[in-house]
Design a protein around this motif. Sequence first.
Motif, short mmCIF file in Angstrom:
data_model
loop_
_atom_site.label_atom_id
_atom_site.label_comp_id
_atom_site.label_asym_id
_atom_site.label_seq_id
_atom_site.Cartn_x
_atom_site.Cartn_y
_atom_site.Cartn_z
N GLN A 159 -3.19 -3.01 1.22
CA GLN A 159 -3.92 -2.96 -0.05
C GLN A 159 -4.97 -4.07 -0.14
O GLN A 159 -6.09 -3.82 -0.59
CB GLN A 159 -2.94 -3.07 -1.23
N ALA A 160 -4.66 -5.26 0.33
CA ALA A 160 -5.62 -6.37 0.26
C ALA A 160 -6.88 -6.04 1.06
O ALA A 160 -7.99 -6.36 0.65
CB ALA A 160 -4.99 -7.65 0.77
N ARG A 161 -6.73 -5.38 2.20
CA ARG A 161 -7.89 -5.03 3.03
C ARG A 161 -8.74 -3.97 2.32
O ARG A 161 -9.97 -4.03 2.35
CB ARG A 161 -7.44 -4.52 4.38
N VAL A 162 -8.10 -3.00 1.69
CA VAL A 162 -8.83 -1.98 0.94
C VAL A 162 -9.63 -2.64 -0.18
O VAL A 162 -10.80 -2.33 -0.40
CB VAL A 162 -7.87 -0.91 0.38
N GLU A 163 -9.01 -3.57 -0.89
CA GLU A 163 -9.70 -4.28 -1.97
C GLU A 163 -10.88 -5.09 -1.44
O GLU A 163 -11.94 -5.12 -2.07
CB GLU A 163 -8.72 -5.16 -2.73
N ASP A 164 -10.71 -5.71 -0.28
CA ASP A 164 -11.81 -6.46 0.34
C ASP A 164 -12.96 -5.53 0.70
O ASP A 164 -14.13 -5.85 0.50
CB ASP A 164 -11.34 -7.20 1.59
N GLN A 165 -12.63 -4.36 1.22
CA GLN A 165 -13.67 -3.41 1.61
C GLN A 165 -14.40 -2.88 0.37
O GLN A 165 -15.62 -2.72 0.39
CB GLN A 165 -13.05 -2.25 2.39
#
Length: 84
Positions: free
Chosen positions: A11-17
């Motif tokens: 989820q953190a990577r999706v939010e960063d993207q």
Amino acid sequence: MTDSETPGVPQARVEDQLRALQLIQGHRASRAVGVAARPGLADVLAEGPKNCAELARATGTHPDHARLLLVEPVCRTRTDPPRG
């Protein structure tokens, strides 16, 4: 898994993207405003409605470029998530 999660992607990577995409879109919007301001597009439009060819002639730009300057803000408005 929640609706906002992508299988196999934390989820953190999706939010960063998503944040990176927002920054890119913001940059594109600000560049479009800056480019539109240079040839006096707003001044020409203040005189009344014009098509892309008329805008291009009045501002000394290429018709395709004049069209892009008009399309960018419309596309941006239609794809922005609601604020609130």
